[in-house]
Design a protein around this motif. Structure first.
Motif, PDB file in Angstrom:
ATOM      1  N   PRO A  28      -0.782 -12.235  -3.951  1.00 17.15           N
ATOM      2  CA  PRO A  28      -0.139 -11.257  -3.079  1.00 17.15           C
ATOM      3  C   PRO A  28      -1.186 -10.529  -2.234  1.00 17.15           C
ATOM      4  CG  PRO A  28      -0.122 -10.495  -5.354  1.00 17.15           C
ATOM      5  CD  PRO A  28      -0.660 -11.895  -5.356  1.00 17.15           C
ATOM      6  N   GLU A  29      -0.786 -10.200  -1.037  1.00 17.35           N
ATOM      7  CA  GLU A  29      -1.704  -9.481  -0.156  1.00 17.35           C
ATOM      8  C   GLU A  29      -1.796  -8.031  -0.606  1.00 17.35           C
ATOM      9  OE1 GLU A  29      -2.054  -8.392   4.521  1.00 17.35           O
ATOM     10  OE2 GLU A  29      -1.339 -10.365   3.961  1.00 17.35           O
ATOM     11  N   ILE A  30      -3.016  -7.522  -0.645  1.00 16.47           N
ATOM     12  CA  ILE A  30      -3.228  -6.142  -1.070  1.00 16.47           C
ATOM     13  C   ILE A  30      -2.932  -5.210   0.092  1.00 16.47           C
ATOM     14  CG2 ILE A  30      -4.956  -4.482  -1.836  1.00 16.47           C
ATOM     15  CD1 ILE A  30      -6.244  -6.751  -3.411  1.00 16.47           C
ATOM     16  N   ALA A  55      -3.619  -7.706  -8.839  1.00 16.04           N
ATOM     17  CA  ALA A  55      -3.281  -8.214 -10.161  1.00 16.04           C
ATOM     18  C   ALA A  55      -3.861  -7.340 -11.275  1.00 16.04           C
ATOM     19  CB  ALA A  55      -3.786  -9.643 -10.316  1.00 16.04           C
ATOM     20  N   ASP A  56      -5.001  -6.709 -11.009  1.00 16.86           N
ATOM     21  CA  ASP A  56      -5.638  -5.863 -12.015  1.00 16.86           C
ATOM     22  C   ASP A  56      -6.366  -4.720 -11.318  1.00 16.86           C
ATOM     23  OD1 ASP A  56      -8.056  -6.906 -11.034  1.00 16.86           O
ATOM     24  OD2 ASP A  56      -8.127  -8.447 -12.574  1.00 16.86           O
ATOM     25  N   ASP A  57      -7.109  -3.921 -12.090  1.00 13.55           N
ATOM     26  CA  ASP A  57      -7.732  -2.734 -11.496  1.00 13.55           C
ATOM     27  C   ASP A  57      -9.030  -3.027 -10.748  1.00 13.55           C
ATOM     28  OD1 ASP A  57      -9.473  -3.113 -13.628  1.00 13.55           O
ATOM     29  OD2 ASP A  57      -9.408  -1.033 -14.295  1.00 13.55           O
ATOM     30  N   ALA A  58      -9.473  -4.263 -10.701  1.00 15.39           N
ATOM     31  CA  ALA A  58     -10.717  -4.582  -9.986  1.00 15.39           C
ATOM     32  C   ALA A  58     -10.617  -4.214  -8.507  1.00 15.39           C
ATOM     33  CB  ALA A  58     -11.064  -6.057 -10.142  1.00 15.39           C
ATOM     34  N   ALA A  59      -9.468  -4.456  -7.896  1.00 14.44           N
ATOM     35  CA  ALA A  59      -9.302  -4.161  -6.468  1.00 14.44           C
ATOM     36  C   ALA A  59      -9.362  -2.661  -6.195  1.00 14.44           C
ATOM     37  CB  ALA A  59      -7.985  -4.740  -5.957  1.00 14.44           C
ATOM     38  N   ARG A  89      -1.587   1.893 -13.398  1.00 11.18           N
ATOM     39  CA  ARG A  89      -0.630   1.132 -12.600  1.00 11.18           C
ATOM     40  C   ARG A  89       0.770   1.619 -12.925  1.00 11.18           C
ATOM     41  NH1 ARG A  89       0.555  -5.340 -12.594  1.00 11.18           N
ATOM     42  NH2 ARG A  89       1.825  -5.305 -10.723  1.00 11.18           N
ATOM     43  N   SER A  90       1.549   1.852 -11.876  1.00  9.34           N
ATOM     44  CA  SER A  90       2.923   2.294 -12.037  1.00  9.34           C
ATOM     45  C   SER A  90       3.774   1.688 -10.927  1.00  9.34           C
ATOM     46  CB  SER A  90       2.976   3.827 -11.982  1.00  9.34           C
ATOM     47  OG  SER A  90       4.302   4.276 -12.087  1.00  9.34           O
ATOM     48  N   PHE A  91       4.796   0.940 -11.317  1.00 12.68           N
ATOM     49  CA  PHE A  91       5.715   0.319 -10.369  1.00 12.68           C
ATOM     50  C   PHE A  91       4.984  -0.491  -9.294  1.00 12.68           C
ATOM     51  CE2 PHE A  91       7.920   4.086 -12.016  1.00 12.68           C
ATOM     52  CZ  PHE A  91       9.006   3.463 -12.626  1.00 12.68           C
ATOM     53  N   GLY A  92       3.966  -1.232  -9.707  1.00 18.69           N
ATOM     54  CA  GLY A  92       3.249  -2.112  -8.787  1.00 18.69           C
ATOM     55  C   GLY A  92       2.176  -1.446  -7.950  1.00 18.69           C
ATOM     56  N   THR A  93       1.981  -0.155  -8.113  1.00 16.73           N
ATOM     57  CA  THR A  93       0.951   0.564  -7.368  1.00 16.73           C
ATOM     58  C   THR A  93      -0.183   0.940  -8.312  1.00 16.73           C
ATOM     59  OG1 THR A  93       2.553   1.475  -5.804  1.00 16.73           O
ATOM     60  CG2 THR A  93       0.438   2.616  -5.975  1.00 16.73           C
ATOM     61  N   TRP A  94      -1.384   0.530  -7.945  1.00 16.17           N
ATOM     62  CA  TRP A  94      -2.579   0.932  -8.685  1.00 16.17           C
ATOM     63  C   TRP A  94      -3.104   2.228  -8.082  1.00 16.17           C
ATOM     64  CZ3 TRP A  94      -4.591  -0.768 -13.083  1.00 16.17           C
ATOM     65  CH2 TRP A  94      -4.218  -2.030 -13.544  1.00 16.17           C
TER      66      TRP A  94
END
Length: 130
Positions: A28-30, A55-59, A89-94
């Motif tokens: 998915p595009e960030i 996908a994870d907190d690296a971004a 992360r909550s509801f797809g938002t980091w």
């Protein structure tokens, strides 16, 4: 009826080839949602930021480092060093809450990074800065 070993090898190769043709899900595009900055003192800066599609907190960690590096350059500092960071992360938002030390001279200890090099790397990766 038993299958010959040659037939089994050919069939296996064809199946492997078909599997390679299966559609691959694109990452998915960030979507970078913005950054808030707050100067805590002369050398400590807090960044609150958010993004979607990771996908994870690296971004979100990379996003924070890029923001800190740009902020350091804007304020005529050459180095940044992470002090602390929390991510959730909550509801797809980091989201991240990060504190960085900025300095003109290379700080001792920790993991300092040269702000100019970091900003250039962020630009090459397409990660926005402040």
């Amino acid at each position: 009826m038993a299958l010959s070993p040659a037939y089994v090898r050919i069939a296996s190769g064809l199946l492997a080839g078909l599997a390679a043709c299966a559609p691959v899900e694109a990452a998915p595009e960030i979507s970078y949602q913005g950054i808030e900055t707050r100067m805590l003192d002369e050398t400590l800066v807090e960044f609150r930021l958010a993004l979607k599609g990771a996908a994870d907190d690296a971004a979100v960690r990379d996003y924070a480092a890029c923001a800190a590096a740009r902020y350091a350059l804007i304020h005529d500092h050459a180095y940044v060093r992470p002090i602390r960071m929390t991510t959730a992360r909550s509801f797809g938002t980091w989201r991240a809450d990060a504190v960085y030390m900025i300095s003109r001279e290379r700080p001792a200890g920790g993991n300092p990074a040269a702000a100019r090099i970091t900003v250039d790397a962020c630009a090459a990766k397409g990660i926005p800065t402040v």
